[in-house]
Structures are given as structure tokens and as C-alpha cells.
Scaffold this motif. Structure first.
Motif, short mmCIF file in Angstrom:
data_model
loop_
_atom_site.label_atom_id
_atom_site.label_comp_id
_atom_site.label_asym_id
_atom_site.label_seq_id
_atom_site.Cartn_x
_atom_site.Cartn_y
_atom_site.Cartn_z
N VAL A 157 0.83 -1.68 -0.46
CA VAL A 157 -0.06 -0.26 -0.30
C VAL A 157 0.59 0.94 0.12
O VAL A 157 1.35 1.47 0.85
N SER A 158 0.70 2.00 -0.81
CA SER A 158 1.40 3.36 -1.15
C SER A 158 0.95 4.08 -0.53
O SER A 158 -0.04 4.11 0.27
N PRO A 159 1.96 5.18 0.40
CA PRO A 159 1.63 5.96 1.40
C PRO A 159 0.20 7.12 0.70
O PRO A 159 -0.47 6.65 1.13
N GLY A 175 -5.85 8.10 1.01
CA GLY A 175 -7.25 8.06 0.15
C GLY A 175 -7.90 7.63 1.27
O GLY A 175 -9.12 8.13 1.14
N THR A 176 -7.57 5.64 1.27
CA THR A 176 -8.34 5.41 1.96
C THR A 176 -8.67 6.02 3.97
O THR A 176 -10.41 6.15 4.34
#
Length: 192
Positions: A98-100, A105-106
Motif C-alpha cells: 500500500v502506497s502512502p 486516500g482510504t
């Protein structure tokens, strides 16, 4: 040496052997498994009856047979999950890092959803929470809150619409001020 229980088993269960064989033939598609199936039915009935004798032995025998066939059908539909081949060569990433940006965003989306829920009228928020988060059936929500199922349906529809308005309509949408609330007894009251 046969016991009193064995005599009961012969007298009450094995006497139905022909009927059981016909029942299994009619209902089980795999003819080569019929003998094993019948023996497993007898084993299950014997074990269960040893703990406590059924009041209706014949019905118990056929119910056991039906349950056994159902269990076997369920097991036959289970798909085995076994890795096939090498995933590396197919460019399939098994671990999705998972990118930062994605994480942020999530997190922002969850914050907006929580804000939308907080802005709902109290009763409406309770209904949405019980139906969508706790996954209670409509009847269960109605019983827990002491309102009719129709009222649950109305609150859920209103709540989902207000959440969608908030999430997709921008910050200007304020669900609590947008609607009057039904108190569950068919009376309207002004939302706080």
C-alpha cells in the motif's frame, strides 16, 4: 454378545433396510457409493441412539440419511484452493504494498463516511448502523428499536440517500438539517 441396545437397533432400525436402500437409490446419483452411504447412515444412527434413543426411530433414520446426503453434496461443491504453477512468471503480485497515497486516500474516505454517519438524524443513524454495519435483518432492526419494518425501510432509504448526498454532493449537504425524522410511531418530529 448382543446387548439390549443392539436388539433395539435391529428391531427399530435395521428392519427398514429395504426402504432405506430404495430411498438412497432414488435420491443419490452415485450408485457406486450407495453401500458406503447406507453404512455411514447406520453408523451415525447407532452413535446418536447410543447417547439417547429417538422417539420416532424410522423418521430419525431417514432424516439422518437426508442430512448425510446434504453433507456429502456440500463437501463435493467445495473447491480446493491449491497453488497451481509459479505466480512469479505471470507477473501477479501476491503482496499488494500500500502506497502512502493510497493509504491516505482510504483514510480520508473513511473519515468522510464517518462524518456522513454522524450527521444523520439519530434514529436514521441507528437503523443504517444496525442494517449496514452489524448486518442485522430488517425484522431484527425493527424488533431491537421497537419500530415497524416499514419505518426501518424508510429510515434506511433516507439514510443511504443522505450519506450519498454528503459523500458526492460536497460539504454543503448537511443531512440532519435536510429532513424531518419519523419517530417510529408514525409521528414526524423535527431533526436536531
Amino acid at each position: 454378545m448382543p446387548t439390549e441396545f443392539d436388539d433395539w437397533f435391529v428391531r427399530e432400525i435395521l428392519v427398514h433396510e429395504r426402504a432405506l436402500a430404495l430411498f438412497l437409490q432414488r435420491n443419490w446419483p452415485h450408485r457406486d457409493e450407495l453401500h458406503d452411504l447406507r453404512q455411514e447412515v447406520y453408523a451415525r444412527v447407532y452413535e446418536a441412539a447410543a447417547r439417547g434413543r429417538p422417539t420416532a426411530p424410522k423418521a430419525f433414520l431417514f432424516t439422518t440419511a437426508r442430512h448425510l446426503m446434504t453433507d456429502r453434496l456440500r463437501r463435493s461443491r467445495v473447491v480446493s484452493i491449491e497453488p497451481v504453477g509459479d505466480f512469479e512468471s505471470s507477473n501477479v503480485y501476491l503482496i499488494d504494498e500500500v502506497s502512502p497515497e493510497r493509504w491516505m486516500g482510504t483514510r480520508q474516505a473513511l473519515t468522510r463516511l464517518a462524518e456522513a454517519l454522524d450527521r444523520l438524524p439519530d434514529r436514521c443513524r441507528e437503523v443504517v448502523w444496525l442494517r449496514r454495519v452489524e448486518e442485522l435483518p430488517q425484522k431484527g432492526v425493527a424488533e431491537r428499536l421497537g419500530i415497524s419494518e416499514k419505518t426501518v425501510e424508510k429510515h434506511l432509504a433516507k439514510g443511504m440517500r443522505l450519506i450519498a448526498d454528503y459523500l458526492y454532493g460536497g460539504d454543503a449537504a448537511h443531512p440532519a438539517a435536510a429532513m424531518d425524522e419519523d419517530d417510529g410511531q408514525g409521528r414526524r418530529q423535527q431533526a436536531d
